[in-house]
Design a protein around this motif. Sequence first.
Motif, PDB file in Angstrom:
ATOM      1  N   GLY A  31       0.830  -1.198   0.000  1.00 54.65           N
ATOM      2  CA  GLY A  31       0.000   0.000   0.000  1.00 54.65           C
ATOM      3  C   GLY A  31       0.861   1.244   0.000  1.00 54.65           C
ATOM      4  N   ILE A  32       0.211   2.387  -0.063  1.00 57.86           N
ATOM      5  CA  ILE A  32       0.907   3.660   0.081  1.00 57.86           C
ATOM      6  C   ILE A  32       0.403   4.326   1.359  1.00 57.86           C
ATOM      7  N   VAL A  33       1.291   5.034   2.041  1.00 61.51           N
ATOM      8  CA  VAL A  33       0.954   5.615   3.327  1.00 61.51           C
ATOM      9  C   VAL A  33       1.418   7.062   3.365  1.00 61.51           C
ATOM     10  N   GLY A  34       0.630   7.903   4.021  1.00 61.19           N
ATOM     11  CA  GLY A  34       0.991   9.294   4.223  1.00 61.19           C
ATOM     12  C   GLY A  34       0.733   9.690   5.662  1.00 61.19           C
ATOM     13  N   GLU A  35       1.619  10.531   6.218  1.00 63.85           N
ATOM     14  CA  GLU A  35       1.463  10.967   7.603  1.00 63.85           C
ATOM     15  C   GLU A  35       1.883  12.423   7.716  1.00 63.85           C
ATOM     16  N   GLY A  36       1.022  13.228   8.297  1.00 68.82           N
ATOM     17  CA  GLY A  36       1.328  14.637   8.536  1.00 68.82           C
ATOM     18  C   GLY A  36       1.391  14.912  10.022  1.00 68.82           C
TER      19      GLY A  36
ATOM     20  N   VAL B 261       5.617  10.495   3.116  1.00 68.37           N
ATOM     21  CA  VAL B 261       4.889   9.771   2.069  1.00 68.37           C
ATOM     22  C   VAL B 261       5.767   8.609   1.628  1.00 68.37           C
ATOM     23  N   GLY B 262       5.187   7.398   1.590  1.00 69.59           N
ATOM     24  CA  GLY B 262       6.003   6.259   1.197  1.00 69.59           C
ATOM     25  C   GLY B 262       5.180   5.030   0.898  1.00 69.59           C
ATOM     26  N   ALA B 263       5.889   3.926   0.727  1.00 73.58           N
ATOM     27  CA  ALA B 263       5.286   2.624   0.457  1.00 73.58           C
ATOM     28  C   ALA B 263       5.264   1.814   1.752  1.00 73.58           C
ATOM     29  N   ARG B 264       4.228   1.015   1.929  1.00 71.48           N
ATOM     30  CA  ARG B 264       4.110   0.165   3.119  1.00 71.48           C
ATOM     31  C   ARG B 264       3.896  -1.289   2.705  1.00 71.48           C
ATOM     32  N   LEU B 265       4.631  -2.170   3.376  1.00 71.23           N
ATOM     33  CA  LEU B 265       4.411  -3.606   3.262  1.00 71.23           C
ATOM     34  C   LEU B 265       3.940  -4.121   4.600  1.00 71.23           C
ATOM     35  N   SER B 266       2.690  -4.573   4.681  1.00 74.87           N
ATOM     36  CA  SER B 266       2.139  -5.154   5.900  1.00 74.87           C
ATOM     37  C   SER B 266       2.289  -6.664   5.827  1.00 74.87           C
ATOM     38  N   TYR B 267       2.592  -7.274   6.960  1.00 76.51           N
ATOM     39  CA  TYR B 267       2.839  -8.721   6.957  1.00 76.51           C
ATOM     40  C   TYR B 267       2.262  -9.371   8.206  1.00 76.51           C
TER      41      TYR B 267
END
Length: 236
Positions: free
Chosen positions: A214-219, A230-236
């Motif tokens: 997924g893609i993730v963003g945090e402010g 802003v980046g890419a996320r790998l959930s496992y």
Amino acid sequence: MRTTLCLTLALSAGSALAQQPFNNPGVSWSYFDIGLQHVSPDNSALDNGTGAAIRGSGEINDNWHVFLGWNRTAIEGRYVVPATGGTALAILDDDVDHFNVGIGYNLPVAANTDLFFRVAYERLGSADFSINTVALVPVDSGKIDSTDGFSGELGVRAAFTPRFEAGASIRHVALDDPKVTVAGNEQAFPPMLRDDSTTSAVLYAQYRFGNGWGIVGEGELSGDYNKLFVGARLSY
């Protein structure tokens, strides 16, 4: 005939797999993020900076998880300081590393919604700067030593749909005042080169593509600075 039958069966299986629903996986506390972080200081003497960031989290059990993160951000700025015979210009231009590691407690309060509390050890790396005349002639050099402290965060995460998750939290970071030296001598220095503690509001969102990606963003918004990751996320 046999080839036609095999092809028909393969297409039927593929069609059935494609029609399977993407079930809501809920909130995962096991993930790895990689991306870019942009920092916008509130102090007008400091420029905005952008750098790389990586972070991750791993579940210990249904209610506990550990996490860590690292980022490197360019920091630049200028500040007029007192000097013998008048004033001088302190010029800061360096990359600063930030590292944290901690433990969190997460409590499910509804379907696909968790409350969480985190505490972490925080460490901010050192930075070099130069002392220049008003005509920008270097006359000395200085250093802001690394410093450390602790942080706490309280918030909520919710998976509203199988593909969309969002959250919000309050984060407080308290760091020791860094030691500032010029030509090897410790100095009391301007506030632009110091940061002891801050409280911020954090907003977070993730869009899932499937298969854990997924893609993730945090402010992060505070009175001292604003941050955007802003980046890419790998959930496992």
